[in-house]
Write a protein that holds these residues in place. Structure first.
Motif, mmCIF file in Angstrom:
data_model
loop_
_atom_site.group_PDB
_atom_site.id
_atom_site.type_symbol
_atom_site.label_atom_id
_atom_site.label_comp_id
_atom_site.label_asym_id
_atom_site.label_seq_id
_atom_site.Cartn_x
_atom_site.Cartn_y
_atom_site.Cartn_z
ATOM 1 N N LEU A 466 50.474 -5.630 -88.036
ATOM 2 C CA LEU A 466 50.268 -6.457 -86.831
ATOM 3 C C LEU A 466 51.659 -7.383 -86.926
ATOM 4 N N TYR A 467 51.889 -8.150 -88.059
ATOM 5 C CA TYR A 467 53.245 -8.900 -88.174
ATOM 6 C C TYR A 467 54.364 -8.234 -87.701
ATOM 7 N N GLU A 468 54.462 -7.008 -88.287
ATOM 8 C CA GLU A 468 55.720 -6.178 -88.347
ATOM 9 C C GLU A 468 55.920 -5.715 -86.639
ATOM 10 N N LYS A 469 54.771 -5.308 -85.938
ATOM 11 C CA LYS A 469 54.922 -4.899 -84.630
ATOM 12 C C LYS A 469 54.711 -6.131 -83.530
ATOM 13 N N ALA A 470 54.291 -7.364 -83.962
ATOM 14 C CA ALA A 470 54.236 -8.069 -82.999
ATOM 15 C C ALA A 470 55.742 -8.485 -82.180
ATOM 16 N N VAL A 471 55.516 -8.770 -81.122
ATOM 17 C CA VAL A 471 56.722 -9.009 -80.109
ATOM 18 C C VAL A 471 56.904 -10.707 -80.118
ATOM 19 N N PRO A 472 58.088 -11.142 -80.465
ATOM 20 C CA PRO A 472 58.325 -12.498 -80.351
ATOM 21 C C PRO A 472 57.899 -13.224 -78.902
ATOM 22 N N PHE A 473 57.420 -14.149 -78.907
ATOM 23 C CA PHE A 473 57.361 -15.094 -77.651
ATOM 24 C C PHE A 473 58.671 -15.915 -77.569
ATOM 25 N N ASN A 474 59.012 -15.901 -76.322
ATOM 26 C CA ASN A 474 60.170 -16.842 -76.017
ATOM 27 C C ASN A 474 59.782 -17.963 -75.147
ATOM 28 N N PHE A 475 59.192 -19.002 -76.189
ATOM 29 C CA PHE A 475 58.872 -20.441 -75.700
ATOM 30 C C PHE A 475 59.836 -21.008 -74.913
ATOM 31 N N ALA A 476 61.459 -20.793 -75.373
ATOM 32 C CA ALA A 476 62.321 -21.440 -75.022
ATOM 33 C C ALA A 476 62.832 -21.195 -73.468
ATOM 34 N N ALA A 477 62.303 -20.081 -72.840
ATOM 35 C CA ALA A 477 62.553 -19.699 -71.621
ATOM 36 C C ALA A 477 61.685 -20.305 -70.369
ATOM 37 N N SER A 478 60.663 -21.056 -70.711
ATOM 38 C CA SER A 478 59.597 -21.718 -69.965
ATOM 39 C C SER A 478 60.615 -22.604 -68.931
ATOM 40 N N LYS A 479 60.336 -22.548 -67.546
ATOM 41 C CA LYS A 479 60.731 -23.658 -66.825
ATOM 42 C C LYS A 479 59.578 -24.067 -66.063
ATOM 43 N N LEU A 480 60.079 -25.626 -65.696
ATOM 44 C CA LEU A 480 58.919 -26.381 -65.067
ATOM 45 C C LEU A 480 59.701 -26.929 -63.601
ATOM 46 N N ALA A 481 58.856 -26.309 -62.540
ATOM 47 C CA ALA A 481 59.325 -26.840 -61.222
ATOM 48 C C ALA A 481 59.256 -28.469 -61.204
ATOM 49 N N SER A 482 60.033 -28.900 -60.388
ATOM 50 C CA SER A 482 59.971 -30.883 -60.384
ATOM 51 C C SER A 482 58.953 -31.060 -59.416
ATOM 52 N N LYS A 483 57.620 -31.524 -59.820
ATOM 53 C CA LYS A 483 56.427 -31.822 -59.103
ATOM 54 C C LYS A 483 56.098 -33.378 -59.484
#
Length: 913
Positions: A466-483
């Protein structure tokens, strides 16, 4: 700031710093406010003056001896010695200790206690400060340290109590299972403080005396005092009482090492835990908090924890399954730091949870955390550090920090230096530092842990794949609209102000809102806010109320999703939650940032929008939790009690079921939420704490004064209950003891007199003490009994007295009969003068202490406004308590006469196990 406040506050309590030197190796020095020293015989002492609450102090005796100091044939003796400290000593005969302290206002079992661990045994007392009290307290502590008698008769009698405490239930099973793989083949996996039953059964007073002499050495003893005390007087009392102690043995050296941490997998099956969790564990070097570098590492851990949380919030906005990882750490016996990344397993699908955890780990290692999230968290942490500088530490927090210093070497230092170096560390730490720290943690051996209600069939090979096949998340790509939150442009509303009782001030607004202000300086830079109305489970039903509560606390605010709302509010120091109980519901919050808290309350009150995505995730979570809960013996037993005890509109008590969750629909829930927040005039608003009155009124005028108007004259419908007498006996218990619950209840009372509340409090005290004396101490048939009393007006007039205990199956009925007989004694002849005197002093003192907290005043003022209960006044309260007579306690017992329901859960047979 919300979920991390507790973690950071606990961190800061231990992070006070002496020097602004940024050298990682710069040593930390103990808070100069702490007066400390060492007697000629090696006894150490630490004294810290803290006058909140007034005339009160905490006294701790720590002995650096525990279960690791036992020989193979002594397992359980460290704990046995702790028990014997209460069974006769040089200056106190058996029970005289308890009676002496009760006369001084100390509650046995609450303010007087002791704990035995692997490496330390701790005795503690909370008491009123006076010359008489101090004399007795230090005599007691001195006897713990060197004056315990091990009378053979008392030793034999105490065995029953200890064996009752040593019951083998699921918590103990679970702990012992984890020890086999978290610290295998170490002394910590073989020397559990509770010991071995066979050794306890065969123990003699002479054996206990030898262990005591060998381990209760002056050099192993530390005295810690925090409270409203004269420091010089305490120093003199320590010298007078402890200087004569001398060593009567020699401690045996032990191997306290852990073997090297290795990767692997462990699957622990424990149905009674009622939870399924997957964790990925990594080991790091143990580093006590003694240097600036250690402080910096603590903040790096805090960053990882918070950024992991925000990363999952962003990823879960539109998810159907609320998978979320949590990062934490534990120090293992001053040998190793164990890091964990954990998440719940839904629908027994461990593969999905492990895949998420592995994807998060690989994702942070590859992409790092989100830069915008980092900036938000940095502002959040800095604001918390600034706010905490202005707060005063409680006596319990300070005693905890000093105990941590004594036991583990984690330095407790001044608030100013804590503030200065924490800010310095936060300024120095970059996102690159956090990412590097996470990578370093996860470079080592990886251990996968599965805790579940049934075997999920995951092998180490499966986990590696499972570790070998896990696809890395990209937390760095999250964007927050101005609210922004609703209500940013509000103007202050007009109000009328008048003085109230007990130092309160009352504001009344045109929208019908009524706000009661209670200034309280004892908790510096802390405020508490409540918005409460009638109508709780007794109106909605418990299941419906629990679903509403969960969704109104899902993290959304109006149109904002969890991630958007969390980022906007996290930089402030407060938390605000919706709560519901039997009679009422509403918001309760606490922190330092009144304006931010009031602003969120306005936004959530004005638009209590329930998101469809929140309901979807809630159903997944709740159905998974219910499936696990329903299989536990504890839940089955509780459900049977409810069905047998209550009649009438039982929806008020019935727990949430899978059918309740499945049938919940968005339209009905939204209608309920809109009904609750239909108008400010239905609520009572209370503000208590350390606030500046003029500024507080401006804030309240802006947010509370502009809530939608409306007042309902209709009294919320109440689901009425009845109770019956009877008995149920079941045999599917998970423990090796019988669990007994005795419920005395009267739901047929027609008139309510608040003065009867004091009578029931006295009844609880008298009954508790007699159970200890006549059943625990005289016969050793139970370890302890939990006694709870209630006398309420809302949602219906009712009185109850609940007694819970565990005992040997053969003794269950006999002990229950003894409890009933004790209550009949009280019903027949009331309370003794000494019992009433002890109750009165303890009750007045404990309430006086409580009245220096914001939580006390929120509850007291709310009850006064909603139900007409009296506002607390120290003199009036003391007069009411002192007016309680023996006949009053007798009357309280008579109100419950013949109204007993008994439930006994015996262990399941060995065949069923």
């Amino acid at each position: 700031m919300k979920k991390l406040i507790f973690f950071i506050s606990a961190l800061l309590c231990s992070l006070s710093l002496y020097s602004a030197d940024a050298n990682p190796d710069a040593p930390l020095k103990l808070d100069p406010s702490v007066v400390h020293g060492e007697l000629a015989n090696g006894v150490k002492f630490y004294i810290l003056k803290n006058d909140v609450p007034k005339n009160s102090a905490l006294f701790y005796l720590n002995v650096a001896a525990g279960s690791v100091d036992e020989n193979d044939d002594e397992q359980g003796l460290a704990h046995f010695v702790e028990h014997m400290a209460f069974n006769g000593s040089e200056h106190f005969d058996k029970n005289e200790l308890v009676h002496t302290l009760q006369r001084l206002g100390v509650k046995f079992g609450a303010d007087l206690n002791a704990q035995t661990g692997f490496e330390n045994t701790t005795y503690n007392i909370q008491a009123q400060v006076s010359d008489e009290t101090l004399k007795d307290v230090f005599l007691v502590l001195r006897d713990y340290a060197g004056g315990v008698k091990f009378d053979e008769n008392e030793t034999q009698k105490e065995k029953g109590v200890i064996l009752e405490e040593a019951k083998k239930g699921f918590e103990r099973r679970f702990y012992e299972k984890r020890a086999t793989y978290l610290y295998p083949n170490s002394i910590f996996s073989r020397r559990f403080p509770i010991g071995q039953n066979e050794i306890i059964k065969g123990a003699t007073g002479e054996q206990l005396k030898k262990f005591y002499a060998r381990n209760y050495l002056p050099s192993a003893i530390s005295i810690i005092v925090v409270g409203d005390v004269n420091v010089e007087q305490i120093k003199n009392l320590i010298k007078q009482n402890f200087s004569s102690l001398s060593a009567h043995g020699e401690k045996i050296p032990r191997d306290l090492s852990l073997r090297p941490f290795e990767g692997g997998l462990a699957s622990t099956v424990e149905p009674e835990l009622g939870t399924n969790v997957a964790s990925v564990l990594y080991a790091g070097k143990y580093e006590p908090l003694r240097s600036y570098g250690a402080l910096k590492n603590e903040w790096l851990q805090a960053y990882v924890s918070r950024l992991m949380e925000l990363g999952y919030d962003a990823m879960n906005v539109n998810a159907k399954i609320p998978l979320k990882a949590y990062f934490g750490s534990d120090d293992l016996f001053k040998n190793r730091r164990l890091y964990s990344i954990s998440a719940n397993i839904f629908n027994f699908d461990a593969n999905a949870t492990l895949n998420s955890l592995f994807s998060a780990i690989k994702g942070v290692r590859e992409h790092g955390f989100n830069n915008d999230d980092f900036d938000s968290v940095k502002a959040e942490f800095k604001h918390q550090v600034q706010a905490d500088l202005l707060k005063n530490d409680t006596q319990s927090a300070q005693i905890g920090a000093l105990l941590d210093f004594v036991q583990n070497g984690n330095v407790k230092l001044s608030k100013q230096d804590e503030h200065d170096l924490s800010l310095k560390a936060l300024e120095e730490i970059t996102l690159a530092d956090v990412n590097k720290f996470f990578s370093q943690i996860t470079d080592g051996a990886r251990f996968t842990e599965i805790i579940s209600a049934k075997d999920l069939g995951i092998s180490q090979k499966d986990a590696e794949l499972l570790y070998e096949k896990a696809v890395p998340f990209n937390f760095a790509a999250s964007k927050l609209a101005s609210k922004q939150l609703a209500g940013a442009d509000l103007k202050e509303a007009e109000f009328k102000a008048q003085k109230g009782a007990s130092g309160t001030e009352i504001l009344e607004f045109k929208n019908g809102a009524k706000v009661i202000l209670k200034p309280l300086k004892s908790e510096k830079n802390k405020i508490a806010l409540a918005a409460v109305k009638k109508g709780g489970y007794a109106h909605f039903g418990k299941a419906r109320g629990e679903i509403l509560t969960a969704l109104l606390n899902s993290g959304t605010i109006g149109e904002l999703n969890e991630y958007e709302a969390g980022r906007l509010t996290s930089k402030f120091d407060y938390k605000l939650r919706f709560r519901m109980d039997d009679a009422d519901c509403g918001f309760r919050g606490a922190g330092a940032d009144l304006e931010a808290m009031a602003h969120e309350l306005y936004a959530r009150f004005s638009e209590p929008l329930i998101h469809a995505s929140s309901l979807t995730k809630y159903k997944t979570d709740a159905l998974s939790a219910i499936a696990l809960r329903d299989e536990t013996a504890e839940f089955k037993f509780g459900e049977q009690i409810l069905k047998s005890l209550y009649s009438g509109d039982t929806a008020r008590k019935q727990p949430l079921s899978a059918d309740d969750v499945k049938s919940a629909n968005l339209a009905d829930l939204q209608r309920d939420a809109d009904e609750i927040f239909s108008g400010a005039g239905n609520f009572i608003f209370v503000l208590s704490g350390d606030f500046e009155p003029v500024r507080a009124k401006q804030i309240l005028a802006k947010y509370i004064g502009n809530l939608k108007s409306g007042t309902s004259s209709a009294t919320p419908k109440t689901l009425m209950l009845n109770t019956s007498s009877g008995e149920i006996v079941q045999d599917y218990g998970d423990s090796d003891k019988s669990e007994v619950r005795m419920i005395f209840s009267n739901y047929e009372l027609q008139n309510f007199d608040f003065a009867d509340t004091y009578k029931f409090q006295a009844l609880k005290s008298v009954l508790s003490n007699r159970i200890v004396e006549q059943i625990r101490e005289a016969r050793g048939q139970i370890y302890s009994a939990m006694v709870h009393s209630a006398y309420v007006r809302e949602p219906q007039i009712a009185a109850s007295l609940n007694v819970s205990f565990s005992t040997e199956p053969k003794d269950a009925r006999a002990v229950a009969a003894s409890v009933s007989e004790i209550l009949k004694q009280i019903e027949s002849s009331g309370a003794k003068d000494s019992e009433l005197a002890n109750f009165k002093k303890a009750q007045i003192l404990s309430t006086k202490r409580a009245a220096q907290t914001n939580d006390f005043w929120l509850a007291n003022i709310t009850a006064h406004e909603l139900y007409g209960y009296p506002l607390y006044d120290e003199k009036s309260y003391a007069a009411s308590i002192n007016a309680v007579k023996s006949a009053d306690v007798q009357e309280a017992a008579q109100m419950l006469s013949g109204r007993l329901f008994t439930a006994i859960l015996n262990p399941k047979s060995s065949e069923k196990r």
